[in-house]
Design a protein around this motif. Structure first.
Motif, PDB file in Angstrom:
ATOM      1  N   GLY A 152      52.755  43.666  48.560  1.00 33.72           N
ATOM      2  CA  GLY A 152      52.606  42.350  49.174  1.00 33.72           C
ATOM      3  C   GLY A 152      51.370  41.592  48.720  1.00 33.72           C
ATOM      4  N   ILE A 153      50.666  42.104  47.717  1.00 32.51           N
ATOM      5  CA  ILE A 153      49.442  41.456  47.230  1.00 32.51           C
ATOM      6  C   ILE A 153      49.687  40.918  45.829  1.00 32.51           C
ATOM      7  N   ARG A 154      49.383  39.654  45.632  1.00 29.66           N
ATOM      8  CA  ARG A 154      49.644  38.968  44.368  1.00 29.66           C
ATOM      9  C   ARG A 154      48.564  39.296  43.318  1.00 29.66           C
ATOM     10  N   PRO A 155      48.907  39.206  42.037  1.00 33.33           N
ATOM     11  CA  PRO A 155      47.919  39.460  40.981  1.00 33.33           C
ATOM     12  C   PRO A 155      46.657  38.611  41.104  1.00 33.33           C
ATOM     13  N   LEU A 156      46.804  37.344  41.523  1.00 28.42           N
ATOM     14  CA  LEU A 156      45.622  36.495  41.668  1.00 28.42           C
ATOM     15  C   LEU A 156      44.661  37.069  42.704  1.00 28.42           C
ATOM     16  N   GLN A 157      45.201  37.630  43.798  1.00 27.65           N
ATOM     17  CA  GLN A 157      44.344  38.244  44.812  1.00 27.65           C
ATOM     18  C   GLN A 157      43.591  39.451  44.236  1.00 27.65           C
ATOM     19  N   HIS A 158      44.288  40.259  43.447  1.00 23.35           N
ATOM     20  CA  HIS A 158      43.621  41.398  42.815  1.00 23.35           C
ATOM     21  C   HIS A 158      42.484  40.923  41.893  1.00 23.35           C
ATOM     22  N   ALA A 159      42.780  39.891  41.104  1.00 29.79           N
ATOM     23  CA  ALA A 159      41.766  39.391  40.173  1.00 29.79           C
ATOM     24  C   ALA A 159      40.541  38.870  40.928  1.00 29.79           C
ATOM     25  N   LEU A 160      40.763  38.086  41.971  1.00 31.65           N
ATOM     26  CA  LEU A 160      39.637  37.512  42.716  1.00 31.65           C
ATOM     27  C   LEU A 160      38.881  38.574  43.512  1.00 31.65           C
ATOM     28  N   ALA A 161      39.582  39.588  44.007  1.00 32.91           N
ATOM     29  CA  ALA A 161      38.884  40.670  44.709  1.00 32.91           C
ATOM     30  C   ALA A 161      37.951  41.413  43.757  1.00 32.91           C
ATOM     31  N   GLY A 162      38.398  41.613  42.513  1.00 26.78           N
ATOM     32  CA  GLY A 162      37.540  42.247  41.518  1.00 26.78           C
ATOM     33  C   GLY A 162      36.357  41.373  41.150  1.00 26.78           C
ATOM     34  N   ILE A 163      36.608  40.082  40.962  1.00 25.08           N
ATOM     35  CA  ILE A 163      35.525  39.148  40.635  1.00 25.08           C
ATOM     36  C   ILE A 163      34.525  39.088  41.786  1.00 25.08           C
TER      37      ILE A 163
END
Length: 213
Positions: free
Chosen positions: A85-96
């Motif tokens: 349920g988590i989008r790639p953009l959320q993963h990218a921003l969480a890492g950033i």
């Protein structure tokens, strides 16, 4: 920088494409390659300082994803890296968020210790590295944002990711670096502040990774 780039490429080859860490790693690999090219073409007046900062910065990320127990700021991404349920953009921003909000401040302090300089000597390089990140942020959002066919899902996602700002995170990292450098002669206070920073950035990461259905 060739060494950290090689480690990022190895991660890219090893991880499944939809893995949340893989999503961030692709973003960060692009950023690091861009920094490497700009360093090679003389975009930084003091290339040794800029390269030392960039390598110290990258090594904190690589150490976190390879650790048995990562810092608190990285745990949300590592724990939710395969959540459907988590989008790639959320993963990218969480890492950033983890990397800028926590790692960058510690990388500035490590660079100052390595080069024997004050944070003020690194401010120009800090800004140029930050400018590279900002120039790529819009592209990252465009590449990873769901298309018009997912507008119903994208509306709350837009609200969620729009609440986080790279510029604010970057400004906070610089303030945190200066404070950590000031506290270096009081190790127990420096450690307490670093732990608090780590936990706070981790909390923001968990919010960014709110599942969207």
């Amino acid at each position: 920088m060739e060494a950290v780039l090689a480690r990022m490429r190895a991660l890219d080859e090893r991880l499944p494409a939809q893995d949340g860490v893989a999503v961030f790693n692709r973003v960060y690999l692009t950023v690091t390659q861009t920094l490497h090219e700009r360093l090679s073409h003389g975009a930084f007046p003091a290339p040794r300082r800029a390269q030392t900062l960039s390598v110290c910065f990258a090594e904190r990320y690589l150490a976190a994803v390879e650790a048995d127990r990562a810092p608190a700021c990285w745990r949300p991404l590592l724990q939710y890296r395969r959540h459907p349920g988590i989008r790639p953009l959320q993963h990218a921003l969480a890492g950033i968020n983890a990397h800028i909000g926590h790692d960058l401040a510690l990388a500035v302090v490590a660079t100052c210790r390595h080069l024997g300089c004050e944070p003020a000597a690194l401010e120009g390089d800090f800004d140029r590295v930050g400018d590279t990140l900002v120039s790529l942020e819009e592209q990252i959002r465009e590449d990873l944002m769901p298309g018009p066919d997912l507008l119903e899902i994208a509306d709350p996602l837009t609200h969620l990711v729009g609440s986080w700002s790279l510029e604010r995170a970057r400004a906070g990292a610089w303030s945190a670096a200066r404070l950590l450098w000031t506290l270096r002669r009081v190790p127990e206070l420096a450690e307490e502040f670093a732990d608090s920073l780590d936990a706070g950035v981790g909390l923001v990461g968990r919010c960014l990774l709110t599942p969207r259905g």
